[in-house]
Design an enzyme around this catalytic site. Structure first.
Site, short mmCIF file in Angstrom:
data_model
loop_
_atom_site.label_atom_id
_atom_site.label_comp_id
_atom_site.label_asym_id
_atom_site.label_seq_id
_atom_site.Cartn_x
_atom_site.Cartn_y
_atom_site.Cartn_z
CG HIS A 67 4.14 4.02 -6.74
ND1 HIS A 67 5.08 3.79 -7.73
CD2 HIS A 67 4.73 4.85 -5.85
CE1 HIS A 67 6.18 4.47 -7.45
NE2 HIS A 67 6.00 5.11 -6.32
CE LYS B 128 3.65 7.50 -8.80
NZ LYS B 128 3.67 8.86 -8.25
#
Length: 229
Positions: free
Chosen positions: A140, A144
């Site tokens: 990600h 995040k």
């Protein structure tokens, strides 16, 4: 259908607001704790709490933001779509208790494709058997907060339930990657790899709107994205 978006000033919140207009869903309230500095977002009234009645609340915030909205939704008998991850055991217990009073749909990933993976990877793991190693790798964007991702945990947990094995997980945080999840089954002589890549946040927002339509007609209970599919 009239909805409120919790976490409205975040990337996902703004995406939900934008796409709701395309699906003839009216966002009548935007909720964000820092809203005291602003009065509206995208022309929608901005509030730090659920200050008006709506058909469904879509939550793309942080655990603290979700838990702040939970008692408000129970009080107003408002269905809640929880797209946030990273809850503690106590917070998860509170969510489950609240679902006895209101409809709640909770999913670690709102993508239809990702939820299909949730459905099929346990069957593959069970069929292949112990000769195959199983690993989950997720990537990600650098911003995040939680690692491993909630979706990686769901993949691992669903396979652990049918195999009785602990599934290793690895996390990568890099650049602006929207989301990638890989399930790798490896044996001596061959391997199988299943990959889900999200190239746009729109898929998560569209999934949440699909969930909201389902939840607006549901009875109290704790639902999952597969129920809405």
């Amino acid at each position: 259908m009239k909805i409120a978006v919790n976490g409205a000033l975040g990337r996902m919140g703004r995406t939900v607001i934008r796409l709701a207009q395309e699906e003839d869903i009216e966002v009548v309230l935007a909720i964000d704790p820092i809203s005291e500095e602003l009065s509206e977002v995208e022309g929608i009234p901005l509030s730090p709490s659920l200050s008006s009645s709506v058909d469904v609340v879509i939550d793309f915030s942080l655990p603290g933001g979700t838990m702040a909205r939970l008692p408000e939704c129970v009080e107003k008998r408002t269905p809640l779509v929880i797209c946030t991850t990273g809850f503690s055991e106590e917070e998860q217990s509170d969510i489950e208790s609240a679902s006895a009073k209101i409809p709640i749909l909770q999913a670690t990933n709102m993508s239809v494709g990702m939820n299909l993976l949730f459905k099929i990877v346990p069957e593959i793991a069970q069929t292949l058997g112990e000769e195959y190693d199983i690993d989950v790798v997720e990537t990600h964007h650098r911003f995040k907060k939680d690692a491993p991702s909630g979706s990686a945990k769901t993949l691992a947990e669903r396979m652990e339930a049918v195999t009785g094995r602990k599934i290793p997980m690895a996390s990568v945080r890099s650049g602006d990657v929207v989301g990638e999840h890989r399930v790798i089954y490896g044996a001596l002589g061959e391997s199988i790899e299943i990959i889900h890549r999200a190239s746009s946040r729109d898929i998560f927002a569209r999934g949440s709107l699909r969930a909201a339509r389902f939840l607006s007609k549901a009875k109290p209970g704790l639902y999952h994205m597969l129920d809405a599919m």
